[in-house]
Design a protein around this motif. Structure first.
Motif, PDB file in Angstrom:
ATOM      1  N   PRO A  32       7.598   5.077   2.849  1.00 29.58           N
ATOM      2  CA  PRO A  32       6.916   5.759   3.955  1.00 29.58           C
ATOM      3  C   PRO A  32       7.181   7.257   3.967  1.00 29.58           C
ATOM      4  O   PRO A  32       8.303   7.712   3.702  1.00 29.58           O
ATOM      5  CB  PRO A  32       7.520   5.083   5.196  1.00 29.58           C
ATOM      6  CG  PRO A  32       7.935   3.731   4.714  1.00 29.58           C
ATOM      7  CD  PRO A  32       8.398   3.935   3.306  1.00 29.58           C
TER       8      PRO A  32
ATOM      9  N   LYS B 246      -4.281   3.792  11.149  1.00 27.81           N
ATOM     10  CA  LYS B 246      -3.281   2.740  11.354  1.00 27.81           C
ATOM     11  C   LYS B 246      -3.928   1.460  11.884  1.00 27.81           C
ATOM     12  O   LYS B 246      -3.442   0.356  11.630  1.00 27.81           O
ATOM     13  CB  LYS B 246      -2.199   3.226  12.324  1.00 27.81           C
ATOM     14  CG  LYS B 246      -1.329   4.349  11.763  1.00 27.81           C
ATOM     15  CD  LYS B 246      -0.264   4.782  12.763  1.00 27.81           C
ATOM     16  CE  LYS B 246       0.592   5.899  12.209  1.00 27.81           C
ATOM     17  NZ  LYS B 246       1.617   6.358  13.195  1.00 27.81           N
TER      18      LYS B 246
ATOM     19  N   SER C 266       2.243   4.843   0.813  1.00 23.23           N
ATOM     20  CA  SER C 266       2.209   5.600   2.062  1.00 23.23           C
ATOM     21  C   SER C 266       1.365   6.868   1.939  1.00 23.23           C
ATOM     22  O   SER C 266       0.545   7.171   2.808  1.00 23.23           O
ATOM     23  CB  SER C 266       3.631   5.964   2.492  1.00 23.23           C
ATOM     24  OG  SER C 266       3.627   6.653   3.715  1.00 23.23           O
TER      25      SER C 266
ATOM     26  N   GLU D  26       4.521  -0.944   3.380  1.00 24.74           N
ATOM     27  CA  GLU D  26       4.198   0.462   3.116  1.00 24.74           C
ATOM     28  C   GLU D  26       5.223   1.005   2.126  1.00 24.74           C
ATOM     29  O   GLU D  26       6.413   1.054   2.416  1.00 24.74           O
ATOM     30  CB  GLU D  26       4.229   1.266   4.423  1.00 24.74           C
ATOM     31  CG  GLU D  26       3.884   2.733   4.262  1.00 24.74           C
ATOM     32  CD  GLU D  26       3.981   3.501   5.575  1.00 24.74           C
ATOM     33  OE1 GLU D  26       3.659   4.700   5.576  1.00 24.74           O
ATOM     34  OE2 GLU D  26       4.392   2.890   6.596  1.00 24.74           O
TER      35      GLU D  26
ATOM     36  N   ARG E  68       0.858  -1.187   0.000  1.00 28.41           N
ATOM     37  CA  ARG E  68       0.000   0.000   0.000  1.00 28.41           C
ATOM     38  C   ARG E  68       0.891   1.232   0.000  1.00 28.41           C
ATOM     39  O   ARG E  68       1.905   1.303   0.703  1.00 28.41           O
ATOM     40  CB  ARG E  68      -0.944  -0.014   1.197  1.00 28.41           C
ATOM     41  CG  ARG E  68      -0.302  -0.222   2.577  1.00 28.41           C
ATOM     42  CD  ARG E  68      -0.212   1.054   3.353  1.00 28.41           C
ATOM     43  NE  ARG E  68       0.262   0.897   4.731  1.00 28.41           N
ATOM     44  CZ  ARG E  68       0.360   1.906   5.595  1.00 28.41           C
ATOM     45  NH1 ARG E  68       0.022   3.124   5.237  1.00 28.41           N
ATOM     46  NH2 ARG E  68       0.836   1.693   6.819  1.00 28.41           N
TER      47      ARG E  68
END
Length: 460
Positions: A175, A157, A149, A172, A147
């Motif tokens: 990030p 979260k 960020s 992620e 996924r």
């Protein structure tokens, strides 16, 4: 469903990091292949005789034979990824049809599910996907999720913790917080791909994110006032692909996983023996800012420059660079009919007006522009000469070609082209044509918005 996130954060980061990348200049010779293209199947390159048989089937019965040959040669020459035969490709229009097909594939998974997405919201649709993925993980099916960020910045979260607590592996992508980055802090490089691979046999790709904005269809005749929340439906296009080319899409997912330093993938049959499922020849294309240039961009420009009769583009975020503009105008000068369907409403005012700032030049160059009504257009498709089709996540803007990871599929052949034409005609029927005379009468306020939007076009 790409542009609502905090732009100031990206812009500030870009200015701090500095540096501007240029789009590649596409060399005309890239579009000229030599000899017959060799196709690939589930077990590697096909024999010359089998390749010839499949190509002759594509060419059978039609005046488009010569133009198809030229587009086949172009595809074979433009990148190292193979043309793969023997695929079944379903064209999926809008969220309900796409999600239904995705849930069916997830439910039928027996070995693994690899999913890569830009946006994954914790709304009703996101919760349905989470529940489906968790259920498969508990059945012993390995689930791996990438996924982005920035794309999931507003997703709580706790949503992802629920997934990881169930045993799902979540990576992620780049990030936003550099302290948690595993692959270096490249905040401006985003993973805009939408890709789902199930058991290494079935793949979904296109423009659709995971969000409840896609809950309604976009071709109904009712007004937006008939819909919950008085909101327009989102109009998108995706593909379901079954067959040997799924292995190429699987490779893209695994390459991203490893580059982002996800934990080692659990041993699974990620590359099963794939058999012929249909008659489509498909070219899987992945774009990445880590590459010297965008193969998707180079392929599109080359296809446009090779067009002989017609170019039909549908795109959500249209901020063309000079080379794309020149290619479209050059096509018109050769006698090619160029039509572009663009949004009549948007979720990003800056991109919307930046794109509109090019209408004067495009309309004066003979390009026909239409704006889709009664829906928020998010599709990214093209059909050239009735035989070269592409669907994917790639917008026609600087961000997609320079800063994002994207994925597209090119499907070659007139049969699939006819399905693409039908979808384009449906959008055209619900669009309003923009004429040069009309456009030149727009207000000073609109012109000012366009000027401001164009200032930021590189970073949008």
């Amino acid at each position: 469903m790409t542009r609502w996130l905090p732009r100031w954060m990206l812009v500030a980061s870009i200015l701090l990091l500095g540096g501007c990348t240029a789009l590649p200049r596409v060399v005309p010779d890239m579009a000229r292949g030599s000899g017959e293209p060799q196709l690939q199947g589930g077990r590697g390159p096909l024999s010359a005789a089998r390749s010839k048989q499949i190509l002759e089937g594509l060419r059978a019965g039609g005046k488009e034979t010569d133009v198809l040959d030229r587009h086949l040669a172009l595809e074979a020459a433009i990148s190292d990824s193979p043309l793969v035969a023997g695929n079944r490709v379903a064209l999926l229009l809008d969220g309900p049809a796409t999600y239904q097909a995705m849930f069916a594939a997830i439910e039928g998974a027996r070995d693994h599910i690899n999913m890569e997405t830009y946006i994954l919201e914790a709304d009703e649709v996101g919760q349905r996907f989470a529940a489906a993925l968790i259920a498969k993980q508990r059945q012993g099916v390995t689930v791996n999720l990438i996924r982005d960020s920035v794309g999931t910045l507003s997703t709580p979260k706790e949503f992802f913790k629920t997934l990881t607590d169930a045993g799902i592996n979540v990576v992620e992508f780049n990030p936003v917080n550099p302290l948690t980055a595993k692959a270096g802090w490249e905040v401006n490089q985003r993973d805009h791909r939408k890709l789902l691979v199930v058991d290494g046999q079935t793949a979904f790709l296109g423009g659709i994110n995971i969000s409840s904005v896609y809950s309604g269809g976009s071709f109904s005749q009712g007004s937006k006032n008939d819909r919950p929340g008085n909101k327009q439906p989102w109009r998108d296009t995706d593909l379901q692909i079954d067959g040997p080319v799924v292995a190429e899409l699987q490779k893209m997912f695994i390459a991203t996983w490893e580059k982002q330093k996800g934990k080692p993938l659990a041993p699974r049959n990620y590359f099963p023996k794939l058999t012929r499922q249909g008659s489509e020849v498909v070219h899987a294309l992945g774009g990445s800012p880590d590459e010297p240039y965008s193969v998707i961009y180079a392929t599109l420009i080359s296809a446009i420059d090779s067009a002989e009769t017609e170019i039909l583009l549908t795109n959500a975020y249209f901020v063309p660079d000079p080379q794309l503009i020149a290619s479209l105008k050059g096509a018109v000068a050769r006698g090619v009919d160029v039509k572009i369907v663009l949004p009549g409403a948007t979720d990003s005012a800056l991109v919307f007006h930046a794109g509109r700032s090019y209408y004067d030049e495009l309309l004066a160059g003979g390009i026909k522009i239409y704006e889709r009504q009664n829906a928020l257009l998010h599709a990214k498709t093209a059909l050239i000469d009735g035989v070269w089709s592409t669907v994917g996540s790639t917008n026609l803007d600087w961000r997609s070609f320079l800063h994002n990871q994207e994925v597209n599929a090119v499907v070659l052949g007139k049969e699939f082209g006819q399905r693409m034409r039908a979808a384009f005609d449906d959008d055209l029927a619900q669009s309003k044509q923009i004429t040069l005379e009309q456009w030149q009468r727009r207000s000073p306020l609109e012109r000012a918005k366009e000027t401001f939007g164009r200032i930021w076009q590189y970073w949008l």
